[in-house]
Design a protein around this motif. Structure first.
Motif, PDB file in Angstrom:
ATOM      1  N   UNK A 198      43.939  38.214  43.481  1.00  0.00           N
ATOM      2  CA  UNK A 198      42.769  39.038  43.147  1.00  0.00           C
ATOM      3  C   UNK A 198      43.190  40.309  42.427  1.00  0.00           C
ATOM      4  N   UNK A 199      44.228  40.967  42.922  1.00  0.00           N
ATOM      5  CA  UNK A 199      44.696  42.194  42.272  1.00  0.00           C
ATOM      6  C   UNK A 199      45.247  41.904  40.883  1.00  0.00           C
ATOM      7  N   UNK A 200      45.899  40.757  40.719  1.00  0.00           N
ATOM      8  CA  UNK A 200      46.382  40.371  39.395  1.00  0.00           C
ATOM      9  C   UNK A 200      45.232  40.179  38.417  1.00  0.00           C
ATOM     10  N   UNK A 201      44.155  39.560  38.898  1.00  0.00           N
ATOM     11  CA  UNK A 201      42.968  39.361  38.050  1.00  0.00           C
ATOM     12  C   UNK A 201      42.398  40.714  37.637  1.00  0.00           C
ATOM     13  N   UNK A 202      42.276  41.633  38.588  1.00  0.00           N
ATOM     14  CA  UNK A 202      41.750  42.974  38.293  1.00  0.00           C
ATOM     15  C   UNK A 202      42.623  43.673  37.257  1.00  0.00           C
ATOM     16  N   UNK A 203      43.930  43.660  37.479  1.00  0.00           N
ATOM     17  CA  UNK A 203      44.838  44.335  36.550  1.00  0.00           C
ATOM     18  C   UNK A 203      44.759  43.737  35.145  1.00  0.00           C
ATOM     19  N   UNK A 204      44.689  42.406  35.087  1.00  0.00           N
ATOM     20  CA  UNK A 204      44.620  41.742  33.786  1.00  0.00           C
ATOM     21  C   UNK A 204      43.321  42.085  33.065  1.00  0.00           C
ATOM     22  N   UNK A 205      42.224  42.192  33.822  1.00  0.00           N
ATOM     23  CA  UNK A 205      40.940  42.566  33.214  1.00  0.00           C
ATOM     24  C   UNK A 205      41.000  43.986  32.663  1.00  0.00           C
ATOM     25  N   UNK A 206      41.633  44.893  33.403  1.00  0.00           N
ATOM     26  CA  UNK A 206      41.739  46.283  32.961  1.00  0.00           C
ATOM     27  C   UNK A 206      42.679  46.429  31.767  1.00  0.00           C
ATOM     28  N   UNK A 207      43.614  45.498  31.640  1.00  0.00           N
ATOM     29  CA  UNK A 207      44.572  45.545  30.535  1.00  0.00           C
ATOM     30  C   UNK A 207      44.006  44.951  29.247  1.00  0.00           C
ATOM     31  N   UNK A 208      42.922  44.201  29.355  1.00  0.00           N
ATOM     32  CA  UNK A 208      42.371  43.514  28.185  1.00  0.00           C
ATOM     33  C   UNK A 208      40.961  44.048  27.901  1.00  0.00           C
ATOM     34  N   UNK A 209      40.154  43.276  27.178  1.00  0.00           N
ATOM     35  CA  UNK A 209      38.834  43.763  26.763  1.00  0.00           C
ATOM     36  C   UNK A 209      37.698  43.135  27.565  1.00  0.00           C
ATOM     37  N   UNK A 210      37.981  42.652  28.765  1.00  0.00           N
ATOM     38  CA  UNK A 210      36.951  42.038  29.610  1.00  0.00           C
ATOM     39  C   UNK A 210      35.873  43.070  29.944  1.00  0.00           C
ATOM     40  N   UNK A 211      34.619  42.647  29.862  1.00  0.00           N
ATOM     41  CA  UNK A 211      33.491  43.561  30.073  1.00  0.00           C
ATOM     42  C   UNK A 211      32.866  43.444  31.465  1.00  0.00           C
ATOM     43  N   UNK A 212      32.816  42.221  32.006  1.00  0.00           N
ATOM     44  CA  UNK A 212      32.221  42.017  33.329  1.00  0.00           C
ATOM     45  C   UNK A 212      33.026  40.985  34.101  1.00  0.00           C
ATOM     46  N   UNK A 213      33.124  41.207  35.415  1.00  0.00           N
ATOM     47  CA  UNK A 213      33.861  40.313  36.294  1.00  0.00           C
ATOM     48  C   UNK A 213      32.994  40.022  37.517  1.00  0.00           C
ATOM     49  N   UNK A 214      32.852  38.743  37.847  1.00  0.00           N
ATOM     50  CA  UNK A 214      32.168  38.342  39.076  1.00  0.00           C
ATOM     51  C   UNK A 214      33.166  37.564  39.917  1.00  0.00           C
ATOM     52  N   UNK A 215      33.438  38.053  41.126  1.00  0.00           N
ATOM     53  CA  UNK A 215      34.375  37.392  42.033  1.00  0.00           C
ATOM     54  C   UNK A 215      33.603  36.650  43.107  1.00  0.00           C
ATOM     55  N   UNK A 216      34.023  35.434  43.407  1.00  0.00           N
ATOM     56  CA  UNK A 216      33.367  34.646  44.448  1.00  0.00           C
ATOM     57  C   UNK A 216      33.937  34.989  45.808  1.00  0.00           C
ATOM     58  N   UNK A 217      33.048  35.229  46.753  1.00  0.00           N
ATOM     59  CA  UNK A 217      33.434  35.494  48.131  1.00  0.00           C
ATOM     60  C   UNK A 217      32.967  34.338  49.014  1.00  0.00           C
ATOM     61  N   UNK A 218      32.852  34.581  50.303  1.00  0.00           N
ATOM     62  CA  UNK A 218      32.478  33.556  51.264  1.00  0.00           C
ATOM     63  C   UNK A 218      31.878  34.215  52.488  1.00  0.00           C
ATOM     64  N   UNK A 219      31.033  33.486  53.204  1.00  0.00           N
ATOM     65  CA  UNK A 219      30.491  34.038  54.452  1.00  0.00           C
ATOM     66  C   UNK A 219      31.597  34.349  55.458  1.00  0.00           C
ATOM     67  N   UNK A 220      32.730  33.692  55.319  1.00  0.00           N
ATOM     68  CA  UNK A 220      33.838  33.931  56.251  1.00  0.00           C
ATOM     69  C   UNK A 220      34.495  35.292  56.055  1.00  0.00           C
ATOM     70  N   UNK A 221      34.132  35.992  54.950  1.00  0.00           N
ATOM     71  CA  UNK A 221      34.658  37.339  54.710  1.00  0.00           C
ATOM     72  C   UNK A 221      33.901  38.396  55.500  1.00  0.00           C
ATOM     73  N   UNK A 222      32.779  38.032  56.100  1.00  0.00           N
ATOM     74  CA  UNK A 222      31.990  38.968  56.901  1.00  0.00           C
ATOM     75  C   UNK A 222      32.474  38.909  58.345  1.00  0.00           C
ATOM     76  N   UNK A 223      32.945  40.033  58.875  1.00  0.00           N
ATOM     77  CA  UNK A 223      33.494  40.086  60.235  1.00  0.00           C
ATOM     78  C   UNK A 223      34.469  38.934  60.466  1.00  0.00           C
TER      79      UNK A 223
END
Length: 338
Positions: free
Chosen positions: A111-136
């Motif tokens: 995930x951090x690699x994706x963020x860094x790569x987006x900030x290094x390039x010309x990406x305008x919008x990013x949507x990351x998929x989560x899961x109900x298992x991420x809640x508590x």
């Protein structure tokens, strides 16, 4: 509806169930899209997907072998890309429990690699998929996805003058997706028995199209830092068993490591930042870089009551045995009969 005319969009984990559904949606409804890049590490799945979309018929579709663990490969892939949908993940709960370091490398470091790569390039919008298992979370997979969510949300605060927008979509079990309970039960019913871990177990249910719609909604409407959550029905695992194998013997196998009886998508602790948008809920960032009052006015957002929680067990909308049978026939296996 987002305008994808002459835009390039990249999907990590693009050969998965949702990635393929997103690809079909974009090719069908956005014919002016410039390029769709399928980024994944399994060459066999890419080969198979390419057979479904011949290059002469779909010249805008591209395949890019790579792993989200490889930061340099991501930067190379993201060059010229406008929108990124991050769907790549290690998601099987028992496998993650047994191989925690591998799960962390993909779901957190990736995930951090994706963020860094987006900030290094010309990406305008990013949507990351989560899961109900991420809640508590109570299992490692959920904990890594919660961490991933936090990274994508916080990325809006470190972007400086970059106009990029990061957001997250969170939902429950996708009906018929690889590794989910319905395909598993469909295979097991031939043996005459269906294993259930707990008779009280419930789960959220969303169709592949519902997941696609959420991603496209986030691409079009996110201001940065939101977690979008759908209003979807729940089902009882016992009802799924009755729908698929009414004559099968039920075998109680006991709760698996890291498994909950009821899944959660919004905890009571999230209620202070959670707004009702009508079709969706959204958890706003605790430190947004935009005016919350403007957001409320734009989307007619309503703050939920304090201590509000949204779980598969306390849901007000439920699938029945009959509705599940219809959904299975319509969305999973059109030859399904009881």
């Amino acid at each position: 509806m987002i305008d994808l005319k002459e835009k390039s969009i990249l999907i990590t984990g693009g050969t998965g169930s949702l990635g393929k559904a997103l690809t079909k949606e974009i090719l069908t409804n956005y014919p002016d899209v410039k390029r769709i890049v399928i980024f994944s590490r399994d060459e066999q799945k890419q080969f198979q997907m390419a057979q479904e979309y011949p290059e002469k018929q779909y010249p805008q579709l591209r395949f890019f072998i790579g792993d989200v663990r490889d930061s340099q490969r991501l930067i190379r892939a993201f060059k010229g890309v406008d929108y990124v949908i991050h769907a790549a993940a290690m998601k099987h709960v028992p496998i993650a429990e047994y191989n925690p370091d591998e799960c962390i490398k993909t779901n957190i470091n990736g995930a951090q690699n994706v963020i860094n790569a987006c900030l290094e390039t010309s990406v305008k919008k990013v949507v990351a998929l989560s899961t109900d298992k991420a809640c508590a979370p109570i299992n490692l997979y959920g904990a890594t996805k919660l961490t991933s969510d936090k990274l994508f949300i916080a990325a809006n605060n470190i972007k400086g003058n970059n106009p990029i927008v990061f957001s997250v979509v969170r939902y429950g079990n996708v009906m018929g997706s690889n590794g989910s309970v319905i395909p598993f039960f469909l295979k097991k019913r031939a043996e005459g028995n269906l294993p259930i871990t707990d008779v009280n177990m419930t789960r959220f249910n969303i169709s592949l199209q519902g997941g696609v719609d959420m991603v496209m909604h986030a691409l079009a409407n996110a201001w940065g830092g939101e977690i979008f959550i759908p209003k979807i029905p729940s089902y009882r695992i016992t009802d799924v068993a009755s729908a698929i194998g009414p004559d099968c013997e039920i075998k109680i196998s006991g709760i698996r490591p890291g498994e909950k009886v009821h899944e959660e998508m919004i905890s009571s602790s999230d209620s202070f930042y959670t707004y009702d948008l009508g079709k969706y809920y959204t958890i706003l960032p605790s430190i947004p870089n935009w005016n919350v009052a403007d957001f409320i006015g734009k989307f007619n957002a309503q703050l939920v009551p304090q201590n509000f929680a949204y779980t598969s067990g306390n849901n007000t909308e439920w699938e029945t045995v009959d509705s599940l049978r219809k959904l299975i026939k319509d969305h999973v296996d059109n030859s399904f009969e009881v």
